[in-house]
Write an enzyme that holds these catalytic residues in place. Structure first.
Site, mmCIF file in Angstrom:
data_model
loop_
_atom_site.group_PDB
_atom_site.id
_atom_site.type_symbol
_atom_site.label_atom_id
_atom_site.label_comp_id
_atom_site.label_asym_id
_atom_site.label_seq_id
_atom_site.Cartn_x
_atom_site.Cartn_y
_atom_site.Cartn_z
ATOM 1 N N TYR A 271 0.828 -1.205 0.000
ATOM 2 C CA TYR A 271 0.000 0.000 0.000
ATOM 3 C C TYR A 271 0.864 1.258 0.000
ATOM 4 O O TYR A 271 1.724 1.428 0.851
ATOM 5 C CB TYR A 271 -0.961 0.016 1.198
ATOM 6 C CG TYR A 271 -2.087 -1.012 1.096
ATOM 7 C CD1 TYR A 271 -2.350 -1.671 -0.109
ATOM 8 C CD2 TYR A 271 -2.876 -1.322 2.184
ATOM 9 C CE1 TYR A 271 -3.363 -2.615 -0.206
ATOM 10 C CE2 TYR A 271 -3.904 -2.265 2.100
ATOM 11 C CZ TYR A 271 -4.130 -2.906 0.891
ATOM 12 O OH TYR A 271 -5.135 -3.842 0.790
ATOM 13 N N HIS B 14 -1.843 -12.260 0.065
ATOM 14 C CA HIS B 14 -2.655 -11.244 -0.602
ATOM 15 C C HIS B 14 -3.462 -11.803 -1.776
ATOM 16 O O HIS B 14 -4.631 -11.449 -1.943
ATOM 17 C CB HIS B 14 -1.743 -10.107 -1.087
ATOM 18 C CG HIS B 14 -2.418 -8.788 -1.219
ATOM 19 N ND1 HIS B 14 -1.751 -7.596 -1.091
ATOM 20 C CD2 HIS B 14 -3.692 -8.438 -1.471
ATOM 21 C CE1 HIS B 14 -2.593 -6.587 -1.245
ATOM 22 N NE2 HIS B 14 -3.780 -7.078 -1.486
ATOM 23 N N SER C 220 -6.387 -13.776 1.161
ATOM 24 C CA SER C 220 -7.249 -12.823 0.478
ATOM 25 C C SER C 220 -7.452 -13.283 -0.961
ATOM 26 O O SER C 220 -6.543 -13.864 -1.562
ATOM 27 C CB SER C 220 -6.594 -11.442 0.525
ATOM 28 O OG SER C 220 -7.419 -10.505 -0.123
HETATM 29 N N1 NAP Z 1 -7.358 -7.757 -0.281
HETATM 30 C C1 NAP Z 1 -7.368 -7.020 -1.370
HETATM 31 O O1 NAP Z 1 -7.043 -7.471 -2.483
HETATM 32 C C2 NAP Z 1 -7.788 -5.584 -1.245
HETATM 33 C C3 NAP Z 1 -8.009 -4.794 -2.400
HETATM 34 C C4 NAP Z 1 -8.398 -3.474 -2.233
HETATM 35 C C5 NAP Z 1 -8.557 -2.950 -0.963
HETATM 36 N N2 NAP Z 1 -8.332 -3.725 0.150
HETATM 37 C C6 NAP Z 1 -8.522 -3.201 1.511
HETATM 38 O O2 NAP Z 1 -9.869 -2.792 1.660
HETATM 39 C C7 NAP Z 1 -9.925 -1.419 2.032
HETATM 40 C C8 NAP Z 1 -11.162 -0.791 1.456
HETATM 41 O O3 NAP Z 1 -11.179 -0.950 0.056
HETATM 42 P P1 NAP Z 1 -11.268 0.283 -0.945
HETATM 43 O O4 NAP Z 1 -10.517 1.404 -0.361
HETATM 44 O O5 NAP Z 1 -10.897 -0.235 -2.283
HETATM 45 O O6 NAP Z 1 -12.801 0.554 -1.040
HETATM 46 P P2 NAP Z 1 -13.940 1.366 -0.245
HETATM 47 O O7 NAP Z 1 -13.784 1.313 1.216
HETATM 48 O O8 NAP Z 1 -15.193 0.863 -0.844
HETATM 49 O O9 NAP Z 1 -13.773 2.841 -0.792
HETATM 50 C C9 NAP Z 1 -12.882 3.753 -0.273
HETATM 51 C C10 NAP Z 1 -12.622 4.761 -1.360
HETATM 52 O O10 NAP Z 1 -13.854 5.387 -1.738
HETATM 53 C C11 NAP Z 1 -13.759 6.793 -1.551
HETATM 54 N N3 NAP Z 1 -15.025 7.293 -1.031
HETATM 55 C C12 NAP Z 1 -15.773 6.786 -0.030
HETATM 56 N N4 NAP Z 1 -16.891 7.537 0.155
HETATM 57 C C13 NAP Z 1 -16.824 8.524 -0.752
HETATM 58 C C14 NAP Z 1 -17.694 9.600 -1.093
HETATM 59 N N5 NAP Z 1 -18.850 9.814 -0.451
HETATM 60 N N6 NAP Z 1 -17.307 10.431 -2.086
HETATM 61 C C15 NAP Z 1 -16.161 10.235 -2.742
HETATM 62 N N7 NAP Z 1 -15.295 9.215 -2.477
HETATM 63 C C16 NAP Z 1 -15.643 8.381 -1.505
HETATM 64 C C17 NAP Z 1 -12.659 6.981 -0.536
HETATM 65 O O11 NAP Z 1 -12.101 8.265 -0.705
HETATM 66 P P3 NAP Z 1 -11.784 9.152 0.601
HETATM 67 O O12 NAP Z 1 -10.573 8.554 1.214
HETATM 68 O O13 NAP Z 1 -11.579 10.506 0.029
HETATM 69 O O14 NAP Z 1 -12.984 9.076 1.483
HETATM 70 C C18 NAP Z 1 -11.690 5.852 -0.877
HETATM 71 O O15 NAP Z 1 -10.874 6.231 -1.964
HETATM 72 C C19 NAP Z 1 -8.590 -0.834 1.582
HETATM 73 O O16 NAP Z 1 -8.206 0.309 2.311
HETATM 74 C C20 NAP Z 1 -7.664 -1.990 1.848
HETATM 75 O O17 NAP Z 1 -7.310 -2.026 3.218
HETATM 76 C C21 NAP Z 1 -7.957 -5.031 0.013
#
Ligand code: NAP
Length: 338
Positions: A76, A147, A177
């Site tokens: 990350y 991962h 994952s």
């Molecule tokens: N295991 C894997 O392969 C894998 C893959 C991807 C992610 N992950 C993990 O899962 C976590 C969450 O996944 P994710 O970050 O992809 O998805 P998420 O939690 O669905 O979305 C977060 C993203 O959406 C944006 N967002 C949320 N509400 C918003 C709004 N009202 N308006 C505009 N933007 C908004 C956030 O921006 P802001 O920060 O500006 O709010 C952030 O960029 C990651 O942090 C990571 O730890 C794991």
């Protein structure tokens, strides 16, 4: 105090006593804080004070709503997300005791030795954990996640890495994952310990994990067949399900793109209506939909904005009716159930 905190003490296993295995109870709270958005961009720029301050604000907001588990990966922001936490622990060592840390390894970006690739060889797992521990400025990781599945992975070799890291007290529990049931079965058969969690993409924006069950005998369900019995296998083996992307990028809570599909726009409106009815923020409705599933999914939230983190606080207490849950599911699917 937040209602969805799961009380699960994580005891330090005795070193060199593999008989005293960690339990396979998933660690931490029903909401998990995802750290992928911390540390600045995915570039080689140096970590700045502003990134550390941003991480501190996010951690404080997450702890304040009862989140105890923090999700990292060695990749990350190219290591800077972990580095941020390391800086926070240096400034305030007691912070480490207020949380459980999860990190992942196994993805390698293109470098002088080759293209982008997955690497679950024991050498790479062990080296990655040592590097994460240095960046995080801590002596152990609570949950290490593999991962992504590596087609070249050898389960016995992975077990060797686990034993080495566990016996040295560097890793307490093991998860994965993006793995399907077949991979979990294969890996589980070789491991000395039960896997504690499988982190998968599940949200209103990605409903194929449900379509795999509701539509398996239907032409529309073909694309979701890859899920197979992954959900049921995890439930039956007590492998905790963690949902990444759980906020659906914010598309249903005020962040829909201009060219969003009619299904996204209709679902965003429904989320808004339900938020008003339940007197909570929209983010809490989006997450409550996931948490209602009997698999006791833990939702990983990826927003770096403290106000959006706080907007998730009621996810565990919103009681969506069955009708409301199905209305959200069908709306997000964009087509009726068969
Ligand atoms: N295991 C894997 O392969 C894998 C893959 C991807 C992610 N992950 C993990 O899962 C976590 C969450 O996944 P994710 O970050 O992809 O998805 P998420 O939690 O669905 O979305 C977060 C993203 O959406 C944006 N967002 C949320 N509400 C918003 C709004 N009202 N308006 C505009 N933007 C908004 C956030 O921006 P802001 O920060 O500006 O709010 C952030 O960029 C990651 O942090 C990571 O730890 C794991």
């Amino acid at each position: 105090m937040c209602a969805f905190v799961r009380t699960m003490p994580l005891h330090r296993p005795q070193d060199n006593q593999l008989m005293n295995l960690p339990t396979n109870e998933p660690a931490g709270s029903r909401l998990i804080y995802g750290c992928m958005g911390l540390g600045g961009g995915w570039n080689q720029d140096a970590l700045q004070a502003g990134h550390i301050a941003q991480a501190q604000a996010a951690v404080e907001a997450a702890l304040a709503i009862g989140i105890t588990l923090f999700d990292h990966a060695n990749i990350y922001t190219l290591g800077k997300a972990e580095q941020c936490f390391g800086e926070l622990f240096k400034q305030q060592p007691s912070l480490r005791h207020q949380m459980q840390l999860q990190t992942k390894c196994g993805i390698r970006f293109a470098d002088a030795s080759g293209p982008k690739r997955y690497d679950l060889s024991s050498n790479h797992i062990i080296e990655s954990v040592h590097a994460s521990l240095r960046r995080l400025h801590t002596d152990h990781i609570d949950v290490l996640m593999l991962h992504r599945p590596d087609p070249l992975m050898e389960p016995d070799d992975i077990n060797l890495a686990w034993r080495t890291l566990f016996e040295a007290g560097k890793v307490r529990q093991l998860g994965v994952s993006n793995m399907h049931a077949g991979q979990l079965r294969q890996l589980g058969a070789a491991l000395d310990v039960p896997l504690v969690a499988n982190q998968l993409e599940m949200s209103l924006l990605k409903t194929d994990w449900l379509d795999a069950d509701t539509c398996f005998n239907d032409a529309q369900g073909q694309s979701s067949l890859v899920w197979g019995d992954t959900l049921q296998y995890c439930q039956s083996q007590q492998i905790g399900l963690q949902a990444w992307g759980s906020l659906g990028k914010g598309w249903f809570s005020g962040g829909a793109p201009q060219d969003a599909s009619p299904a996204v726009l209709a679902t965003a409106q429904l989320v808004q209506d339900l938020a008003e009815e339940h007197a909570v923020a929209r983010e809490s409705i989006v997450l409550a939909w996931l948490l209602k599933h009997p698999a006791r999914i833990q939702a990983v939230i990826g927003t770096a904005q403290p106000e959006r983190i706080r907007a998730c606080r009621d996810a565990g207490r919103v009681a969506l009716t069955r009708a409301q849950w199905y209305a959200l599911y069908q709306s997000a699917r964009g087509r009726p159930l068969p």
